[in-house]
Scaffold this active site. Sequence first.
Site, PDB file in Angstrom:
ATOM      1  N   GLU A  31       2.336   3.959  -4.117  1.00 26.30           N
ATOM      2  CA  GLU A  31       1.864   2.594  -4.497  1.00 26.30           C
ATOM      3  C   GLU A  31       2.473   1.695  -5.501  1.00 26.30           C
ATOM      4  OE1 GLU A  31      -0.980   1.350  -3.292  1.00 26.30           O
ATOM      5  OE2 GLU A  31      -2.321   3.119  -2.832  1.00 26.30           O
ATOM      6  N   ASP A  67      -1.451  -0.322   4.904  1.00 27.70           N
ATOM      7  CA  ASP A  67      -1.757   1.068   5.012  1.00 27.70           C
ATOM      8  C   ASP A  67      -1.389   1.719   6.426  1.00 27.70           C
ATOM      9  OD1 ASP A  67      -3.585   3.325   4.031  1.00 27.70           O
ATOM     10  OD2 ASP A  67      -4.478   2.742   5.984  1.00 27.70           O
ATOM     11  N   HIS A 113      -9.300  -0.298   2.505  1.00 30.71           N
ATOM     12  CA  HIS A 113     -10.013   0.024   3.750  1.00 30.71           C
ATOM     13  C   HIS A 113     -11.354  -0.831   3.911  1.00 30.71           C
ATOM     14  CE1 HIS A 113      -7.313   3.189   3.913  1.00 30.71           C
ATOM     15  NE2 HIS A 113      -7.619   3.721   2.735  1.00 30.71           N
ATOM     16  N   ASP A 128      -4.555  -2.581  -3.294  1.00 29.68           N
ATOM     17  CA  ASP A 128      -5.892  -1.674  -3.518  1.00 29.68           C
ATOM     18  C   ASP A 128      -5.695  -0.519  -4.697  1.00 29.68           C
ATOM     19  OD1 ASP A 128      -4.278   0.403  -2.337  1.00 29.68           O
ATOM     20  OD2 ASP A 128      -5.618   0.513  -0.377  1.00 29.68           O
ATOM     21  N   ASP A 137       1.031  -1.352  -0.108  1.00 29.26           N
ATOM     22  CA  ASP A 137       0.028   0.029   0.096  1.00 29.26           C
ATOM     23  C   ASP A 137       0.970   1.334  -0.032  1.00 29.26           C
ATOM     24  OD1 ASP A 137      -2.380   1.389  -0.076  1.00 29.26           O
ATOM     25  OD2 ASP A 137      -2.872   1.117   1.870  1.00 29.26           O
ATOM     26  N   GLY A 138       0.380   2.352  -0.572  1.00 28.87           N
ATOM     27  CA  GLY A 138       1.260   3.658  -0.677  1.00 28.87           C
ATOM     28  C   GLY A 138       0.029   4.546  -0.254  1.00 28.87           C
TER      29      GLY A 138
END
Length: 154
Positions: free
Chosen positions: A51, A134, A124, A74, A11-12
């Site tokens: 990301e 995250d 999320h 994501d 995740d970024g």
Amino acid sequence: MDKSEVHIYTDGSSRGNPGPGGYGIVMEWVGKPYRKEFSEGFKKTTNNRMELLAVIEALKKLKKPNIFAKVFSDSKYVVDAVEKGWVFGWEKKNFKDKKNPDLWIEFLKQYRKHYVSFQWVKGHNNHPQNERCDFLAVEASKKPVLKTDIGFEG
């Protein structure tokens, strides 16, 4: 051939776009009790850069070539660019008018060393590894000392 398989969760994040950012990575070897986490923060960057950088940095951690790696992200930006083949068309045109060419070039270098597939996960959405990534990304962006994203800031 070594059939090692690793699941990579990435995740970024950036607080402001651009703004301080970071990435988070969770790597789990399939069938082994091996799990590692990595993160890094940057002074000024974008969400998409983080990301993509997360995936690059995760692939760089694979010590042997030809590993089967499944990347869970994501980021539609990253997943679609690869799974729909867009990045290979961009490469043929030398990434003309594309954002983040420095990272896409590095991504392809790492990608071609392994057998990499991507799976998009909804962000999320209580996916434990994605939530952890995250958290790692956001925390990394808040560190008192942050790296410079050379490709973004020059």
